[in-house]
Design a protein around this motif. Structure first.
Motif, PDB file in Angstrom:
ATOM      1  N   MET A 144      41.409 -59.628  68.966  1.00 47.84           N
ATOM      2  CA  MET A 144      42.029 -60.806  69.575  1.00 47.84           C
ATOM      3  C   MET A 144      43.130 -61.385  68.702  1.00 47.84           C
ATOM      4  O   MET A 144      44.131 -61.899  69.211  1.00 47.84           O
ATOM      5  N   ARG A 145      42.987 -61.306  67.409  1.00 47.26           N
ATOM      6  CA  ARG A 145      44.035 -61.827  66.520  1.00 47.26           C
ATOM      7  C   ARG A 145      45.330 -61.047  66.662  1.00 47.26           C
ATOM      8  O   ARG A 145      46.418 -61.579  66.447  1.00 47.26           O
ATOM      9  N   VAL A 146      45.218 -59.793  67.061  1.00 49.59           N
ATOM     10  CA  VAL A 146      46.408 -58.956  67.227  1.00 49.59           C
ATOM     11  C   VAL A 146      47.034 -59.116  68.602  1.00 49.59           C
ATOM     12  O   VAL A 146      48.259 -59.227  68.734  1.00 49.59           O
ATOM     13  N   VAL A 147      46.221 -59.139  69.648  1.00 48.89           N
ATOM     14  CA  VAL A 147      46.783 -59.040  71.002  1.00 48.89           C
ATOM     15  C   VAL A 147      47.049 -60.389  71.659  1.00 48.89           C
ATOM     16  O   VAL A 147      47.750 -60.444  72.676  1.00 48.89           O
ATOM     17  N   SER A 148      46.523 -61.488  71.119  1.00 52.35           N
ATOM     18  CA  SER A 148      46.702 -62.774  71.788  1.00 52.35           C
ATOM     19  C   SER A 148      47.959 -63.481  71.306  1.00 52.35           C
ATOM     20  O   SER A 148      48.506 -63.168  70.249  1.00 52.35           O
ATOM     21  N   GLY A 149      48.414 -64.428  72.113  1.00 54.23           N
ATOM     22  CA  GLY A 149      49.585 -65.211  71.767  1.00 54.23           C
ATOM     23  C   GLY A 149      50.651 -65.150  72.832  1.00 54.23           C
ATOM     24  O   GLY A 149      50.641 -64.274  73.694  1.00 54.23           O
ATOM     25  N   PRO A 150      51.580 -66.092  72.802  1.00 51.55           N
ATOM     26  CA  PRO A 150      52.558 -66.233  73.888  1.00 51.55           C
ATOM     27  C   PRO A 150      53.552 -65.091  73.961  1.00 51.55           C
ATOM     28  O   PRO A 150      53.854 -64.426  72.983  1.00 51.55           O
ATOM     29  N   GLU A 151      54.043 -64.898  75.177  1.00 56.00           N
ATOM     30  CA  GLU A 151      55.086 -63.911  75.471  1.00 56.00           C
ATOM     31  C   GLU A 151      55.992 -64.538  76.521  1.00 56.00           C
ATOM     32  O   GLU A 151      55.525 -64.950  77.585  1.00 56.00           O
ATOM     33  N   SER A 152      57.277 -64.626  76.236  1.00 60.38           N
ATOM     34  CA  SER A 152      58.183 -65.364  77.116  1.00 60.38           C
ATOM     35  C   SER A 152      58.218 -64.804  78.527  1.00 60.38           C
ATOM     36  O   SER A 152      58.435 -65.548  79.493  1.00 60.38           O
ATOM     37  N   ALA A 153      57.983 -63.500  78.690  1.00 60.06           N
ATOM     38  CA  ALA A 153      58.036 -62.894  80.019  1.00 60.06           C
ATOM     39  C   ALA A 153      56.811 -63.223  80.863  1.00 60.06           C
ATOM     40  O   ALA A 153      56.795 -62.952  82.061  1.00 60.06           O
ATOM     41  N   ASP A 154      55.776 -63.790  80.252  1.00 63.05           N
ATOM     42  CA  ASP A 154      54.560 -64.181  80.977  1.00 63.05           C
ATOM     43  C   ASP A 154      54.443 -65.693  80.908  1.00 63.05           C
ATOM     44  O   ASP A 154      53.997 -66.258  79.910  1.00 63.05           O
ATOM     45  N   TRP A 155      54.857 -66.383  81.976  1.00 54.68           N
ATOM     46  CA  TRP A 155      54.899 -67.846  81.944  1.00 54.68           C
ATOM     47  C   TRP A 155      53.529 -68.458  81.704  1.00 54.68           C
ATOM     48  O   TRP A 155      53.409 -69.561  81.158  1.00 54.68           O
ATOM     49  N   SER A 156      52.452 -67.757  82.078  1.00 52.63           N
ATOM     50  CA  SER A 156      51.119 -68.326  81.898  1.00 52.63           C
ATOM     51  C   SER A 156      50.708 -68.375  80.432  1.00 52.63           C
ATOM     52  O   SER A 156      49.776 -69.094  80.065  1.00 52.63           O
ATOM     53  N   SER A 157      51.395 -67.626  79.589  1.00 55.74           N
ATOM     54  CA  SER A 157      51.045 -67.604  78.168  1.00 55.74           C
ATOM     55  C   SER A 157      51.828 -68.618  77.353  1.00 55.74           C
ATOM     56  O   SER A 157      51.494 -68.886  76.196  1.00 55.74           O
ATOM     57  N   VAL A 158      52.865 -69.193  77.918  1.00 53.22           N
ATOM     58  CA  VAL A 158      53.736 -70.095  77.174  1.00 53.22           C
ATOM     59  C   VAL A 158      52.941 -71.328  76.747  1.00 53.22           C
ATOM     60  O   VAL A 158      52.213 -71.940  77.530  1.00 53.22           O
ATOM     61  N   GLY A 159      53.076 -71.681  75.488  1.00 52.39           N
ATOM     62  CA  GLY A 159      52.387 -72.860  74.960  1.00 52.39           C
ATOM     63  C   GLY A 159      51.049 -72.545  74.315  1.00 52.39           C
ATOM     64  O   GLY A 159      50.485 -73.401  73.625  1.00 52.39           O
TER      65      GLY A 159
END
Length: 454
Positions: free
Chosen positions: A226-241
């Motif tokens: 999880m420490r590697v794969v999690s975190g925001p990605e601008s192309a996925d609006w649901s991940s922002v913030g």
């Protein structure tokens, strides 16, 4: 076998030069081939890619410059995930054989961290059900007992982990699809807060109930992933913030307030599940945890979630050209029929019900940190069937009343394995937290692991 050592042990061996990532991946590949015929866990194996990745990892460890704690660790992903140069068949005969031209974001993050990705794992057609088989690719089986299903739809992931071929694998979960197979195979699984693992570049037909999540052999390894794969990605609006560091600090377990879902919400579970829940409560009590009973209409939330899920399956079917639909799983075609009656008015009603139920669940976490309930009311059953033999309903969602609710509400949910005394098969205890509080689940799971695996 070399590859069955924990990530921690492998890192130490790599650091000291006692073991090479190449030797480890060769061991994993050999094991995958050995169990391939009996379990049917793997959809695609790329030996050349794996060895190239392992050689690069070997050079980094020799130079003292590993990319991350996952560098050199054998890894698999569910076949829904886009991997550059690999096909994305999604368990179906009607999908394209063309090779993906880019990696899914979480795949790219794994590769950038040095993970040695060598295979895709089996899933039912379009991930439509809680067991893993398909007309085109056969039946996937449970390493605990090959006569039984490993669950689904990420059953290939759970089979690979439970068999010891890999220590972790990433699947997807739109209604329980990492938690169900974890419960059936005695492994761990996390459906994280929605958006925490970005799902691009491939949009899903399952609205915003589908999550990616790891199935793992231990809490430490699940956390490393999880420490590697999690975190925001601008192309996925649901991940922002969402913060990248959500797993960097794990809270102490002693201060956690645990709420047991009211018994009448799950009293029709089988005897093994009830026994496992009682034993888990006893373990928590021995640790001095503050436990209390809380209430939430889990079945109503699951019913609403199931309608979204069924509608997503219908969208997947309708995307298949009509002339090719005769090749689809006939049970899938039956499963989607009720969704054809969902019109705009009904869809609006579903969204309104979702808002109410998510609000009610959110209030529960004013008084507790972690909600506890069974992952499933049953244990693993016969492979090749959508429901247990003799089950009164032929709809697979009828035996899955506790997991889809948290896809609906976007809460993180973790399935922790418990082996009840005098029982042959494990059960899953489901731990749920408020959105963004995934680390509390990790903290409690780590404590339980310490006190149940000693």
């Amino acid at each position: 076998m070399l590859h069955q050592q924990s990530y921690e042990a492998l890192r130490e061996a790599y650091r000291r030069g006692r073991v090479s990532p190449v030797a480890v991946i060769e061991s994993a590949l050999l094991h995958a081939e050995q169990v391939g015929a009996s379990l049917n866990a793997f959809a695609f194996i790329d030996r050349n890619k794996a060895l190239n990745l392992a050689r690069a990892s070997e050079d980094r460890w020799r130079n003292g410059s590993p990319l991350s704690p996952l560098d050199g660790m054998p890894f698999t992903v569910k076949e829904f995930a886009a991997v550059k140069g690999w096909p994305t068949r999604r368990g179906s005969l009607v999908t394209t054989t063309e090779l993906a031209d880019k990696d899914a974001v979480f795949v790219g993050r794994l590769l950038a961290a040095g993970a040695v990705l060598f295979a895709k794992t089996r899933a039912p057609e379009f991930n439509w059900k809680g067991v893993t088989d398909s007309p085109g690719y056969g039946i996937t089986r449970n390493p605990l007992d090959p006569a039984l299903t490993p669950g689904g739809s990420s059953g290939g992931c759970s089979a690979a982990v439970a068999a010891g071929v890999v220590r972790a694998s990433i699947g997807s979960d739109a209604g329980g699809s990492v938690r169900i197979p974890a419960a059936f195979t005695g492994t761990l699984a996390l459906k994280p807060t929605y958006g925490l693992i970005p799902l691009v570049p491939q949009p899903s037909a399952f609205f915003n109930v589908v999550h990616a999540g790891p199935i793992a052999a231990s809490v430490a390894e699940l956390t490393d992933v999880m420490r590697v794969v999690s975190g925001p990605e601008s192309a996925d609006w649901s991940s922002v913030g969402l913060r990248e560091s959500i797993f960097d600090t794990i809270p102490g377990s002693g201060s956690l307030r645990v709420g047991l879902l009211a018994n009448h919400r799950w009293e029709d579970s089988c005897a093994a599940v009830k026994q496992g829940m009682r034993e888990t409560l006893d373990i928590l009590a021995s640790g001095g945890f503050d436990t209390r009973t809380v209430d939430f209409d889990i079945r109503q939330a699951t019913q609403v979630a199931a309608r979204f899920y069924r509608l997503g399956c219908l969208a997947a079917v309708q995307a298949v050209p009509e002339h090719a639909r005769g090749k689809l799983d006939p049970d899938l075609l039956t499963f989607v029929e009720p969704a054809r009656d969902i019109d705009v008015t009904a869809l609006m009603g579903m969204n309104q019900a979702r808002d109410v139920l998510a609000g009610e669940l959110n209030k529960v976490f004013d008084d507790i940190d972690v909600l506890m309930l069974p992952t499933l009311p049953i244990v693993a059953f016969e492979a090749g069937h959508n429901t247990p033999v003799g089950w009164p309903d032929d709809d697979w969602m009828s035996w899955n009343p506790y997991t889809p609710a948290f896809n609906l509400t976007h809460n993180p949910a973790l399935s922790f394995p418990i082996k009840p005394r005098n029982e042959k098969l494990p059960i899953g205890v489901q731990l749920v937290a408020a959105k963004g509080q995934d680390s509390k689940l990790i903290a409690l799971a780590a404590w339980l692991e310490q006190h149940t695996r000693a």
